[in-house]
Design a protein around this motif. Structure first.
Motif, PDB file in Angstrom:
ATOM      1  N   TYR A  43     -45.264 -15.821 -38.106  1.00  0.00           N
ATOM      2  CA  TYR A  43     -44.412 -16.399 -37.071  1.00  0.00           C
ATOM      3  C   TYR A  43     -44.640 -17.900 -36.941  1.00  0.00           C
ATOM      4  CZ  TYR A  43     -43.727 -11.533 -35.885  1.00  0.00           C
ATOM      5  OH  TYR A  43     -43.408 -10.201 -35.936  1.00  0.00           O
ATOM      6  N   CYS A  47     -41.805 -20.649 -37.048  1.00  0.00           N
ATOM      7  CA  CYS A  47     -41.663 -21.541 -35.885  1.00  0.00           C
ATOM      8  C   CYS A  47     -41.672 -22.991 -36.359  1.00  0.00           C
ATOM      9  CB  CYS A  47     -42.797 -21.264 -34.914  1.00  0.00           C
ATOM     10  SG  CYS A  47     -42.781 -22.330 -33.484  1.00  0.00           S
ATOM     11  N   LYS A  50     -38.411 -23.966 -37.842  1.00  0.00           N
ATOM     12  CA  LYS A  50     -37.318 -24.154 -36.883  1.00  0.00           C
ATOM     13  C   LYS A  50     -37.493 -25.394 -36.012  1.00  0.00           C
ATOM     14  CE  LYS A  50     -35.398 -19.646 -36.064  1.00  0.00           C
ATOM     15  NZ  LYS A  50     -34.932 -18.758 -34.999  1.00  0.00           N
ATOM     16  N   GLN A  51     -38.760 -25.684 -35.624  1.00  0.00           N
ATOM     17  CA  GLN A  51     -38.951 -26.747 -34.638  1.00  0.00           C
ATOM     18  C   GLN A  51     -39.406 -28.063 -35.268  1.00  0.00           C
ATOM     19  OE1 GLN A  51     -40.405 -23.731 -31.125  1.00  0.00           O
ATOM     20  NE2 GLN A  51     -39.981 -25.836 -30.589  1.00  0.00           N
ATOM     21  N   ILE A 154     -47.904 -26.911 -32.652  1.00  0.00           N
ATOM     22  CA  ILE A 154     -47.425 -26.099 -33.787  1.00  0.00           C
ATOM     23  C   ILE A 154     -48.020 -26.666 -35.077  1.00  0.00           C
ATOM     24  CG2 ILE A 154     -45.405 -25.387 -35.130  1.00  0.00           C
ATOM     25  CD1 ILE A 154     -43.726 -25.821 -32.546  1.00  0.00           C
ATOM     26  N   ILE A 188     -45.709 -17.834 -29.512  1.00  0.00           N
ATOM     27  CA  ILE A 188     -44.438 -17.867 -30.253  1.00  0.00           C
ATOM     28  C   ILE A 188     -43.730 -16.538 -30.047  1.00  0.00           C
ATOM     29  CG2 ILE A 188     -43.393 -18.005 -32.541  1.00  0.00           C
ATOM     30  CD1 ILE A 188     -45.737 -19.810 -33.362  1.00  0.00           C
ATOM     31  N   CYS A 193     -38.841 -16.651 -33.059  1.00  0.00           N
ATOM     32  CA  CYS A 193     -39.818 -17.577 -33.652  1.00  0.00           C
ATOM     33  C   CYS A 193     -39.774 -18.969 -33.020  1.00  0.00           C
ATOM     34  CB  CYS A 193     -39.633 -17.672 -35.167  1.00  0.00           C
ATOM     35  SG  CYS A 193     -39.790 -16.081 -35.969  1.00  0.00           S
ATOM     36  N   LEU A 194     -39.476 -19.036 -31.721  1.00  0.00           N
ATOM     37  CA  LEU A 194     -39.548 -20.302 -30.996  1.00  0.00           C
ATOM     38  C   LEU A 194     -40.700 -20.232 -29.995  1.00  0.00           C
ATOM     39  CD1 LEU A 194     -35.726 -20.814 -30.327  1.00  0.00           C
ATOM     40  CD2 LEU A 194     -37.148 -22.014 -32.026  1.00  0.00           C
ATOM     41  N   VAL A 195     -41.225 -21.392 -29.635  1.00  0.00           N
ATOM     42  CA  VAL A 195     -42.363 -21.402 -28.704  1.00  0.00           C
ATOM     43  C   VAL A 195     -41.870 -21.092 -27.294  1.00  0.00           C
ATOM     44  CG1 VAL A 195     -44.202 -22.797 -27.692  1.00  0.00           C
ATOM     45  CG2 VAL A 195     -43.624 -23.075 -30.109  1.00  0.00           C
TER      46      VAL A 195
END
Ligand SMILES: [Zn+2]
Length: 502
Positions: A43, A47, A50-51, A154, A188, A193-195
């Protein structure tokens, strides 16, 4: 307000990044549903993708509004001052820069931060020069910056290949790291899969373990990079809250130049300030211990078979040092009572060692909850005596006044409250035999020059003494010992003159 808040971080090695991306890419393409976007268990990598991943060499440039509440030396415990700030920041895996401004007492104050994996430059609100930066302030930016973006943490977890830990559950993959004795957790969401949030448990000299929670909500996208639109910061276990609302987010190719670093930039080592204790014997019953350079003063009252201590500044550690000084240079009699003039850290911060020693705490109604909070507050990150071996809290309720006596020698504690024009819980200590009144921080008479009109607190104290018909000839103050600018011993006639000046 002095926290740079704001860091940036450094990335995990490029070679590892590319390797992980290469391995995950085919699977990521196959997985269209967010709940399985991370494949087996990575994850953290998903993450990051994505971020941070889509930023490449660009920067996320965000404009925001911030509502900020800060604890201060307030009339009651837990009161805050509210500030509204606006700002911009720029971030990617390598850099975090921020410039903002807020209104304080009708003045607009700005601050700036530049943070990367090699340096932290920080200009505080209202200052024209850079603040000194230690190595621990620098490394704390990894989680201090969480109030604006989770990117730094992250990235830190990726760099250190932090595994998901036992706090993980059906909803969250959790990654825990320890940075400078703070326990920091990244949560996460497994679904997308975002914080969801970051928590940081840190030691505070006064409050013990303090938990800050940064919660991220309403994710949007800029150029394929996910960012949270709202960040809620719950400080001191949720007693104080800040909010950051993102107004606009774009990607940019370059960074502004906000601050000029000094030539030969070096971060300082963190050095603990040495504290010198000096004992002064006023007479056989009253003793003072001055703390240099903090400027605090502790009073020790010696009765026939016990002691009473009033004021113990800042921390349990300092409280223990004061107790050792008492044992060495004043008396080995048991400390039966501990009192404090008011709830500010310079007077109550070192209370816990006295509870451990079995002292009864003199407590006005306004401090009942706060004394209980300080007593119950865990100190697991830096254990003090009370944490290691809990003892019961004994309190003596003080409403208007109380007399402490051994049958021969007596003194009185008076609760003057807002007559102090300082705090609701304010107490002063009166010694009838000596015609002496000891107070904390109400009198500000310069050591040189003519007497000036009394401040509100000075005038309030004068009237508190007159209202109670106390026969006072001398006053002694317990704060400001090291400045040399103000009198620490004041004749009552001087106080009276200042109070009568129009
Ligand atoms: Zn104060």
């Amino acid at each position: 307000m002095s926290n740079p808040a704001r860091g940036k971080q450094k990335l995990f090695p490029v070679v590892n990044t590319n390797l992980k991306k290469t391995l995950l890419l085919p699977f990521a393409i196959l997985c269209l549903h967010p709940s399985i976007c991370a494949g087996q268990t990575d994850y953290l990598q998903s993450c990051w993708n994505k971020q941070l991943g889509n930023l490449g060499n660009k920067y996320l440039n965000i404009t925001y509004k911030e509502g900020l509440d800060e604890l201060y030396h307030s009339p009651e415990s837990w009161q805050v001052l509210h500030y509204n700030a606006t700002g911009k920041f720029w971030c990617n895996a390598k850099s975090f820069l921020k410039v903002d401004s807020l209104i304080s007492r009708k003045r607009i104050l700005s601050s700036s931060v530049e943070f990367d994996n090699e340096k932290l430059l920080f200009r505080d609100y209202g200052s024209t020069t850079l603040s000194p930066v230690t190595k621990s302030i620098f490394s704390n930016q990894v989680f201090e910056s969480a109030r604006y973006t989770p990117q730094n943490l992250i990235n830190y977890c990726m760099k250190h290949q932090t595994p998901a830990d036992e706090k993980s559950n059906k909803t969250f993959a959790v990654y825990t790291v320890t940075i400078n004795n703070s326990i920091v957790r990244l949560f996460i969401r497994k679904a997308d899969c975002l914080v969801e949030k970051i928590t940081a448990l840190s030691h505070d000299a006064l409050l013990g373990d303090v938990l800050s929670t940064f919660t991220y909500a309403g994710y949007g996208k800029a150029g394929g990079v996910a960012y949270p639109a709202t960040i809620i910061i719950a400080k001191f276990g949720g007693r104080v809250r800040d909010t950051i609302r993102i107004a606009n987010a774009i990607l940019t190719d370059s960074l502004p130049k906000l601050l000029d670093g000094p030539a030969g930039y070096v971060m300082q080592e963190s050095v603990e300030k040495q504290l010198d204790l000096h004992t002064l014997h006023y007479n056989q019953n009253i003793h003072f211990i001055d703390l240099v350079p903090s400027g605090s003063r502790v009073m020790v009252i010696e009765f026939r078979d016990f002691l009473m201590v009033s004021e113990s500044p800042l921390s349990s550690e300092i409280g223990e040092k004061i107790l050792s000084e008492i044992r060495k240079n004043i008396s080995t009699k048991p400390v039966r009572y501990f009192a404090f003039s008011h709830h500010h850290p310079d007077y109550i911060g070192g209370m816990r060692p006295y509870i451990y020693q079995g002292a009864t705490i003199l407590c006005v109604p306004e401090d009942d909850e706060y004394v209980g909070f300080l007593y119950n507050s865990p100190h697991s990150l830096k254990p003090d005596s009370l944490q290691l071996a809990p003892k019961p809290l004994k309190k003596l309720a003080v409403k208007d006044s109380v007399s402490i006596t051994d049958g021969n020698y007596s003194m009185n504690v008076y609760h003057i409250g807002m007559q102090s024009c300082h705090t609701k819980d304010y107490c002063v200590f009166y010694f009838p035999e000596e015609k002496l009144l000891v107070e904390g921080d109400l009198i500000w008479i310069a050591t040189d020059g003519d007497l000036k009109k009394a401040s509100a607190s000075q005038s309030g104290l004068y009237h508190a003494i007159k209202d109670r018909n106390l026969n006072v000839e001398t006053l002694i103050q317990t704060w400001g010992a090291s400045s040399g600018q103000y009198k620490m011993t004041i004749r009552f006639t001087e106080l009276e003159k200042t109070a009568l000046i129009n």
